[in-house]
Design a protein around this motif. Sequence first.
Motif, PDB file in Angstrom:
ATOM      1  N   CYS A 300       0.845  -1.202   0.000  1.00 47.32           N
ATOM      2  CA  CYS A 300       0.000   0.000   0.000  1.00 47.32           C
ATOM      3  C   CYS A 300       0.876   1.245   0.000  1.00 47.32           C
ATOM      4  O   CYS A 300       1.797   1.372   0.824  1.00 47.32           O
ATOM      5  CB  CYS A 300      -0.903   0.007   1.238  1.00 47.32           C
ATOM      6  SG  CYS A 300      -1.951   1.484   1.369  1.00 47.32           S
ATOM      7  N   CYS A 305      -2.137   3.171   8.143  1.00 43.57           N
ATOM      8  CA  CYS A 305      -3.351   2.929   8.928  1.00 43.57           C
ATOM      9  C   CYS A 305      -3.038   2.052  10.133  1.00 43.57           C
ATOM     10  O   CYS A 305      -2.440   0.978  10.000  1.00 43.57           O
ATOM     11  CB  CYS A 305      -4.424   2.280   8.068  1.00 43.57           C
ATOM     12  SG  CYS A 305      -5.007   3.344   6.722  1.00 43.57           S
ATOM     13  N   CYS A 308      -4.338  -1.839  10.171  1.00 46.57           N
ATOM     14  CA  CYS A 308      -4.217  -2.671   8.971  1.00 46.57           C
ATOM     15  C   CYS A 308      -3.112  -3.725   9.098  1.00 46.57           C
ATOM     16  O   CYS A 308      -2.034  -3.458   9.627  1.00 46.57           O
ATOM     17  CB  CYS A 308      -3.943  -1.788   7.757  1.00 46.57           C
ATOM     18  SG  CYS A 308      -4.009  -2.691   6.201  1.00 46.57           S
ATOM     19  N   THR A 309      -3.380  -4.925   8.564  1.00 45.53           N
ATOM     20  CA  THR A 309      -2.371  -5.981   8.495  1.00 45.53           C
ATOM     21  C   THR A 309      -2.130  -6.428   7.048  1.00 45.53           C
ATOM     22  O   THR A 309      -1.435  -7.416   6.814  1.00 45.53           O
ATOM     23  CB  THR A 309      -2.802  -7.216   9.316  1.00 45.53           C
ATOM     24  OG1 THR A 309      -4.041  -7.722   8.786  1.00 45.53           O
ATOM     25  CG2 THR A 309      -2.981  -6.860  10.771  1.00 45.53           C
ATOM     26  N   HIS A 310      -2.700  -5.721   6.084  1.00 46.70           N
ATOM     27  CA  HIS A 310      -2.595  -6.157   4.687  1.00 46.70           C
ATOM     28  C   HIS A 310      -1.153  -6.153   4.173  1.00 46.70           C
ATOM     29  O   HIS A 310      -0.815  -6.890   3.247  1.00 46.70           O
ATOM     30  CB  HIS A 310      -3.454  -5.260   3.784  1.00 46.70           C
ATOM     31  CG  HIS A 310      -4.924  -5.479   3.983  1.00 46.70           C
ATOM     32  ND1 HIS A 310      -5.883  -4.849   3.248  1.00 46.70           N
ATOM     33  CD2 HIS A 310      -5.594  -6.277   4.851  1.00 46.70           C
ATOM     34  CE1 HIS A 310      -7.078  -5.231   3.654  1.00 46.70           C
ATOM     35  NE2 HIS A 310      -6.920  -6.091   4.626  1.00 46.70           N
ATOM     36  N   HIS A 311      -0.320  -5.310   4.779  1.00 45.90           N
ATOM     37  CA  HIS A 311       1.075  -5.235   4.350  1.00 45.90           C
ATOM     38  C   HIS A 311       1.827  -6.533   4.625  1.00 45.90           C
ATOM     39  O   HIS A 311       2.849  -6.821   3.999  1.00 45.90           O
ATOM     40  CB  HIS A 311       1.769  -4.101   5.105  1.00 45.90           C
ATOM     41  CG  HIS A 311       1.794  -4.322   6.588  1.00 45.90           C
ATOM     42  ND1 HIS A 311       0.704  -4.054   7.383  1.00 45.90           N
ATOM     43  CD2 HIS A 311       2.745  -4.834   7.414  1.00 45.90           C
ATOM     44  CE1 HIS A 311       0.998  -4.358   8.646  1.00 45.90           C
ATOM     45  NE2 HIS A 311       2.226  -4.843   8.681  1.00 45.90           N
ATOM     46  N   GLU A 346      -3.969  -3.074  -2.933  1.00 47.43           N
ATOM     47  CA  GLU A 346      -4.455  -2.689  -1.608  1.00 47.43           C
ATOM     48  C   GLU A 346      -5.163  -1.330  -1.686  1.00 47.43           C
ATOM     49  O   GLU A 346      -6.165  -1.103  -1.011  1.00 47.43           O
ATOM     50  CB  GLU A 346      -3.296  -2.629  -0.612  1.00 47.43           C
ATOM     51  CG  GLU A 346      -2.548  -3.934  -0.436  1.00 47.43           C
ATOM     52  CD  GLU A 346      -3.420  -5.049   0.119  1.00 47.43           C
ATOM     53  OE1 GLU A 346      -4.446  -4.751   0.755  1.00 47.43           O
ATOM     54  OE2 GLU A 346      -3.087  -6.229  -0.080  1.00 47.43           O
ATOM     55  N   ARG A 380      -8.239   4.936  -2.028  1.00 48.70           N
ATOM     56  CA  ARG A 380      -8.352   5.868  -0.911  1.00 48.70           C
ATOM     57  C   ARG A 380      -9.132   7.088  -1.381  1.00 48.70           C
ATOM     58  O   ARG A 380      -8.990   7.515  -2.524  1.00 48.70           O
ATOM     59  CB  ARG A 380      -6.962   6.272  -0.422  1.00 48.70           C
ATOM     60  CG  ARG A 380      -6.241   5.149   0.298  1.00 48.70           C
ATOM     61  CD  ARG A 380      -4.782   5.490   0.578  1.00 48.70           C
ATOM     62  NE  ARG A 380      -4.621   6.817   1.166  1.00 48.70           N
ATOM     63  CZ  ARG A 380      -4.871   7.115   2.428  1.00 48.70           C
ATOM     64  NH1 ARG A 380      -5.298   6.167   3.258  1.00 48.70           N
ATOM     65  NH2 ARG A 380      -4.694   8.326   2.895  1.00 48.70           N
ATOM     66  N   GLU A 407     -13.937   4.020   6.975  1.00 52.39           N
ATOM     67  CA  GLU A 407     -13.705   3.461   8.317  1.00 52.39           C
ATOM     68  C   GLU A 407     -14.557   4.094   9.405  1.00 52.39           C
ATOM     69  O   GLU A 407     -15.083   3.389  10.257  1.00 52.39           O
ATOM     70  CB  GLU A 407     -12.225   3.537   8.733  1.00 52.39           C
ATOM     71  CG  GLU A 407     -11.187   3.236   7.660  1.00 52.39           C
ATOM     72  CD  GLU A 407     -11.388   1.953   6.868  1.00 52.39           C
ATOM     73  OE1 GLU A 407     -12.318   1.192   7.136  1.00 52.39           O
ATOM     74  OE2 GLU A 407     -10.601   1.719   5.940  1.00 52.39           O
ATOM     75  N   LYS A 419      -5.643   7.368   9.238  1.00 47.81           N
ATOM     76  CA  LYS A 419      -6.158   7.014   7.919  1.00 47.81           C
ATOM     77  C   LYS A 419      -5.700   8.004   6.857  1.00 47.81           C
ATOM     78  O   LYS A 419      -5.533   7.648   5.685  1.00 47.81           O
ATOM     79  CB  LYS A 419      -7.700   6.963   7.971  1.00 47.81           C
ATOM     80  CG  LYS A 419      -8.380   6.545   6.690  1.00 47.81           C
ATOM     81  CD  LYS A 419      -8.136   5.089   6.380  1.00 47.81           C
ATOM     82  CE  LYS A 419      -8.757   4.709   5.044  1.00 47.81           C
ATOM     83  NZ  LYS A 419      -8.494   3.302   4.692  1.00 47.81           N
ATOM     84  N   SER A 484      -0.492  -5.643  13.314  1.00 41.46           N
ATOM     85  CA  SER A 484      -0.967  -4.294  12.995  1.00 41.46           C
ATOM     86  C   SER A 484      -0.132  -3.255  13.739  1.00 41.46           C
ATOM     87  O   SER A 484       0.415  -3.541  14.819  1.00 41.46           O
ATOM     88  CB  SER A 484      -2.439  -4.135  13.383  1.00 41.46           C
ATOM     89  OG  SER A 484      -2.597  -4.281  14.790  1.00 41.46           O
TER      90      SER A 484
END
Length: 601
Positions: A300, A305, A308-311, A346, A380, A407, A419, A484
């Motif tokens: 991302c 953020c 977030c754990t997407h990374h 992402e 975003r 969010e 954010k 996170s």
Amino acid sequence: MPKKTAIVYPPLAYPYMPYMAPYLLKGYVEDNSEHTVDCIDLNIDFYNELWKGNLFSNYEKEIVLLGNRKILLSELITLSGKTAFDALRQQKTYDSEGTDLISSYHFLLRSAKQLMHDIDHILVGEIKYLPDNNEQWDNLIKKTQNTIAGEYISQISEKKLVKYDVVCFSCTYIEQLSYCLVISKILKKFKPSIKILIGGGGFTHILDGALKDLSFWNYIDIGIPYEGEFSFLEVLNNLDNKINDLSKLKNIVFKIDNKIIYEKDLKIRPKIVASPNYITLEHKFPTPEPIIPILTSKGCYWGKCAFCTHHEGYGEGYFAFGGKEIKDSLKSLVAQGFSCFYLVDEALPPKMVWRLAEIFQEIKTETNTDKEIRWMAESRAEKNFCGDDYINALKNSGCRLLFNGIESGSQRVVDLMKKGIDLKTAEILLKKCKEVGIRTGWMFFIGFPGETEDEAQETFDYIRNNKSYLDYATVGTFSLEKGSPIMENPEDWDIQPIIDKENKYQIIIPYAKGDIKENGIFLRNNIKEQLSILLKSNSDLLGLFTKLPERSVGLFLPKEDIKFLDKAPTIRWKSNYLKKEIVFDLKTLELKILKKQNESC
């Protein structure tokens, strides 16, 4: 000699489009070696059987225990599940039958899944996806094998997979892990020499636990955390050698003499831009044509953020692809006949919007295609997207649906989350998208540490204020997750995580607020109850939460929604179990037992 290799996508995952990772791995391996790879989607195979009601006949006793409504739902799914599935695969359904009817078809598909979970609960008790504390994976494998999906894959795994030398599981979600191990155990029984690999976000998410747990490796030979393209090919090349020495490879996990080996060095991996190879894809999805996932970046570009754990799945930072690579990949896909795409970044980088507009126009000209190219993405809600040039570029490039993670409806909470968006800017973007016919979806959650009850209500007020422009909204609850940023520095949000040292696979972390410690109220339990209360008190918004029953629908609807006719169609049948006439209203989604044989529908 190259090994006969399959990449398997197991149940239970998102079933409305193919998952990209298996086809990305196939594309990279076949473009850079002599190996050939088959992609086998057991997830969609299972859902096809479930949606059509083919699996419920084996569980009549359990369904009876669930009561009359579930009995009728099982009969309805068996009677009309295939009809709903077939209707969702035809474009004319979206062009003429209306969004309410489409919602009812999706209701039947969702009901099949819920009924499956209800039956599973009777069969095996509480459904778990990870072992508790010192529990062994074998216990969970036995339990999973007795579920509906577990029995299904047990029956077909040998037939479909035992012919391969190497089977690699692409595991996106932790919900898929136990199914991977069920299949692995079966394959090892029938073919001990078979090599079993596992990778993907689901595996990466439990990596710390798996490195301490020998029971996970009873049927798994090699694990590949983080991005898998480079390491997967390294492993295949190594297995092709007579020596078969894994110890020289970094960034893979394997077991030797009851010791788990893992040498992590992500910096040695090259930055890879691979094109997914969907040439063998079978269209088994409930859409008029397959929606093809594609990436323009990894990670991302914002990356700040707190929740977030997407990374985590990528391992290292943010990496954007070049325009030529993206164009070549998309051009190949369009030439193969694909025209619907989901840009699964992402967050779609603003600069890429301009390039996409150029790329899709160039592709249409160069491939001489008459098909309309359509795509959707998550972005975003930034000021950069709000200019008229950007909006027109989105529209002209074929964007039909744009999702924004807002969010919270409270600017204070949005700022607390780091954010980095402004709620007024989000409203501007929403309205501009509406003006040019781009559908929009907003995603929220309540319960972020520090949010007040009034601020949770502000989220619903914010949705209400923009209701006339929105096509879809969803509100969930906050979870404190391992990995996170907020978990790394919980004191910044005045919370105390409760770590269970006995649980190797603690993914969702309970926590206490402020000075409350052992005897405190763990907030997550209250958040779910609070959301239920808020949904009831804001019932005027429920239609918006179900207006777009599944995001794939947005790619196929005409620009103007078609409304239902005044009189909604119904499905009527005689229940085999109740021996009475039943009617199902496709608009209200109500099941009604007719008291009299000649009662009007």
